[in-house]
Design an enzyme around this catalytic site. Structure first.
Site, short mmCIF file in Angstrom:
data_model
loop_
_atom_site.label_atom_id
_atom_site.label_comp_id
_atom_site.label_asym_id
_atom_site.label_seq_id
_atom_site.Cartn_x
_atom_site.Cartn_y
_atom_site.Cartn_z
CG ASP A 128 32.63 11.91 -8.78
OD1 ASP A 128 32.36 13.12 -8.61
OD2 ASP A 128 31.87 10.99 -8.46
NE ARG A 148 31.58 12.24 -12.58
CZ ARG A 148 31.88 10.95 -12.59
NH1 ARG A 148 32.94 10.52 -13.27
NH2 ARG A 148 31.14 10.07 -11.94
CB CYS A 158 27.95 11.47 -13.55
SG CYS A 158 26.95 12.52 -12.47
#
Length: 183
Positions: free
Chosen positions: A150, A40, A34
């Site tokens: 996100d 994440r 990420c």
């Protein structure tokens, strides 16, 4: 004393049978990527590790970020909380930056969104291998090219739980593909 010779086995083969066995015994390596490697991707790493362990599978899983802002930091407190709520911990993980060498070191690289995909491609440079990289949600939603949002920007438990649910489904498919040698 009998000495074993490969000569009779290699008479009609260009590769020794032991070479083929060695390749198949290599441990698979998967990388989750990420932006900052605190929300994440460590959550995806934890989910997949937990599922692999539950299935008795020996696959190496790691995570990285395309940016270096959070190197050596623990995952976001809400990623840790959501993981713990689902029965596993990720507090021991530490952020790291994606490196060019990761392209050669990992068999499969799952990115969370199209910007991560482009960043990995840029960082990999001449080592780029398109066949190794995919958006993680293409596992559970094939060909849709959907991004994992996100949760950093929402910064709520609900946002992190939503991310968990998406990643959990994708990781189920990854497990199935590993079990059928289809990853």
């Amino acid at each position: 004393m009998h000495i074993f010779s490969l000569d009779k086995y290699n008479k009609h083969r260009s590769i020794a049978p032991f070479s083929i066995c060695w390749l198949s015994l290599r441990r698979m390596k998967i990388l989750m990527v990420c932006l900052g490697n605190i929300c994440r991707s460590p959550l995806a790493e934890g989910i997949l590790r937990n599922k692999l362990a539950g299935n008795g599978m020996d696959v190496q899983v790691d995570s990285a970020g395309t940016g270096g802002w959070h190197v050596n930091e623990a995952p976001h407190i809400l990623s840790q909380k959501v993981a713990k709520n689902h029965g596993f911990g990720i507090s021991d993980l530490r952020g790291r930056k994606f490196l060019r060498e990761d392209m050669a070191d990992f068999d499969k690289i799952f990115v969370m969104d199209s910007q991560n995909y482009n960043d990995v491609k840029y960082i990999a440079g001449p080592k780029w291998d398109e066949s190794k990289v995919d958006l993680i949600l293409n596992q559970s939603l094939p060909g849709k090219n959907k991004s994992v949002p996100d949760p950093w920007y929402d910064n709520t438990v609900d946002a992190f739980e939503n991310v968990y649910q998406m990643l959990d489904k994708a990781c189920d498919v990854i497990i199935e593909k590993i079990q059928t040698n289809n990853l």
